[in-house]
Write a protein that holds these residues in place. Structure first.
Motif, PDB file in Angstrom:
ATOM      1  N   GLN A  69       0.815  -1.210   0.000  1.00  0.00           N
ATOM      2  CA  GLN A  69       0.000   0.000   0.000  1.00  0.00           C
ATOM      3  C   GLN A  69       0.851   1.264   0.000  1.00  0.00           C
ATOM      4  O   GLN A  69       0.496   2.262  -0.633  1.00  0.00           O
ATOM      5  CB  GLN A  69      -0.938  -0.031   1.201  1.00  0.00           C
ATOM      6  N   LEU A  70       2.003   1.230   0.698  1.00  0.00           N
ATOM      7  CA  LEU A  70       2.880   2.397   0.719  1.00  0.00           C
ATOM      8  C   LEU A  70       3.487   2.661  -0.657  1.00  0.00           C
ATOM      9  O   LEU A  70       3.501   3.795  -1.140  1.00  0.00           O
ATOM     10  CB  LEU A  70       3.998   2.198   1.751  1.00  0.00           C
ATOM     11  N   ILE A  71       3.976   1.618  -1.291  1.00  0.00           N
ATOM     12  CA  ILE A  71       4.565   1.781  -2.618  1.00  0.00           C
ATOM     13  C   ILE A  71       3.505   2.187  -3.630  1.00  0.00           C
ATOM     14  O   ILE A  71       3.732   3.043  -4.493  1.00  0.00           O
ATOM     15  CB  ILE A  71       5.261   0.479  -3.052  1.00  0.00           C
ATOM     16  N   SER A  72       2.326   1.596  -3.519  1.00  0.00           N
ATOM     17  CA  SER A  72       1.246   1.897  -4.461  1.00  0.00           C
ATOM     18  C   SER A  72       0.808   3.351  -4.371  1.00  0.00           C
ATOM     19  O   SER A  72       0.365   3.928  -5.365  1.00  0.00           O
ATOM     20  CB  SER A  72       0.051   0.981  -4.195  1.00  0.00           C
ATOM     21  N   THR A  73       0.940   3.964  -3.194  1.00  0.00           N
ATOM     22  CA  THR A  73       0.555   5.363  -3.035  1.00  0.00           C
ATOM     23  C   THR A  73       1.331   6.264  -3.989  1.00  0.00           C
ATOM     24  O   THR A  73       0.766   7.174  -4.612  1.00  0.00           O
ATOM     25  CB  THR A  73       0.789   5.818  -1.583  1.00  0.00           C
ATOM     26  N   VAL A  74       2.625   6.004  -4.135  1.00  0.00           N
ATOM     27  CA  VAL A  74       3.458   6.792  -5.053  1.00  0.00           C
ATOM     28  C   VAL A  74       2.980   6.601  -6.488  1.00  0.00           C
ATOM     29  O   VAL A  74       2.859   7.552  -7.265  1.00  0.00           O
ATOM     30  CB  VAL A  74       4.934   6.404  -4.913  1.00  0.00           C
ATOM     31  N   LEU A  75       2.690   5.351  -6.855  1.00  0.00           N
ATOM     32  CA  LEU A  75       2.236   5.053  -8.216  1.00  0.00           C
ATOM     33  C   LEU A  75       0.875   5.691  -8.500  1.00  0.00           C
ATOM     34  O   LEU A  75       0.632   6.182  -9.605  1.00  0.00           O
ATOM     35  CB  LEU A  75       2.160   3.536  -8.422  1.00  0.00           C
TER      36      LEU A  75
END
Length: 286
Positions: A69-75
């Motif tokens: 979820q943290l990485i996906s936020t940037v995307l």
């Protein structure tokens, strides 16, 4: 080439059913209530129970889900910026937002069901879920949500009619929240439980419903303001991405805020990397 594109948007399957200059009830009901309700239904369901599905049905590790979820936020942030630019640059007979809504009938419905088709186990299952999760939240959902948000401003210049359309869209959003937070959890408790096959069949039905309602939204909407702009040769062109960036860099306060945001993003990425290392270490020890 232009003739073939014109013929495509003029075909019976893609031509708008709205021909009046004023917004009327069929457009309000199908284009701004039923369409958004069906399109956003999967999002409302995911907001309520997707985390439980990952942990209770797929038995995924919480550390992995947090990192995802943290990485996906940037995307997701990057995707919204890109989609916004693409919509502004779209010049089609159907308008600039409606073609993307038509595309969403495919992308949003397919992406919403991929997380419930899990043909793998172990590490490959986590990779599959990561890809499916981002196809929905970082690709399909931004395409629809940005295009849908653009529709009201380009639908008409009449402020009262715009207000009515916004009201219908807001009611659709409330309906989605109600279904996602109250109705679907009851279905999970009494029927779906931890049966992955039933989850898949249920979300497949939701995906089909979404595709049909999005297509109805496409058919029963019209971009009157965009149509006016085609004949207005004196209308200034929208600022390009480069011009927008130049304007930002010339503003000292904005640059200070941007620097703070960059530092925060770097700190977030460092935290994500440390989280990944910690999760990997725990899995190795186990």
């Amino acid at each position: 080439m232009s003739t073939s594109k014109s013929n495509f948007w003029s075909s019976p399957l893609t031509k708008s059913r709205i021909t009046s200059d004023d917004v009327k009830m069929p457009e309000m009901l199908l284009g701004y209530f039923i369409g958004p309700f069906g399109a956003l239904l999967s999002s409302g369901i995911f907001t309520s129970i997707l985390q439980n599905y990952f942990t209770d049905v797929l038995k995924l590790d919480l550390g992995f889900l947090t990192t995802l979820q943290l990485i996906s936020t940037v995307l997701i942030v990057a995707s919204n910026l890109i989609v916004g630019q693409l919509i502004e640059r779209t010049k089609a007979l159907a308008g600039k937002a409606r073609p993307w809504i038509l595309l969403s009938a495919l992308t949003l419905s397919v992406a919403s069901v991929l997380m419930f088709i899990v043909p793998f186990e172990g590490m490959v299952k986590m990779v599959w879920i990561a890809i499916a999760y981002n196809l929905y939240y970082a690709v399909a959902y931004p395409i629809y949500n940005t295009a849908n948000s653009t529709m009201i401003p380009v639908s008409t210049r009449d402020s009262k009619q715009r207000g009515a359309l916004a009201s219908f869209t807001n009611v659709a959003g409330l309906g989605v929240m109600g279904c996602g937070s109250m109705v679907f959890p009851m279905l999970v408790s009494f029927a779906l439980k931890e049966n992955q096959h039933l989850w898949f069949l249920t979300m497949l039905a939701v995906a089909i419903f979404s595709a049909l309602t999005i297509y109805l939204q496409f058919l029963f909407t019209r971009e009157r303001v965009t149509e006016e702009g085609r004949t207005d040769t004196e209308t200034p062109a929208s600022a390009t991405l480069g011009e927008q960036l130049k304007a930002v860099t010339n503003n000292a306060q904005t640059m200070a805020d941007l620097s703070s945001a960059i530092y925060g993003t770097v700190a977030l990425l460092i935290a994500v990397v440390l989280n990944i290392i910690a999760a990997f270490t725990n899995v190795t020890k186990e």
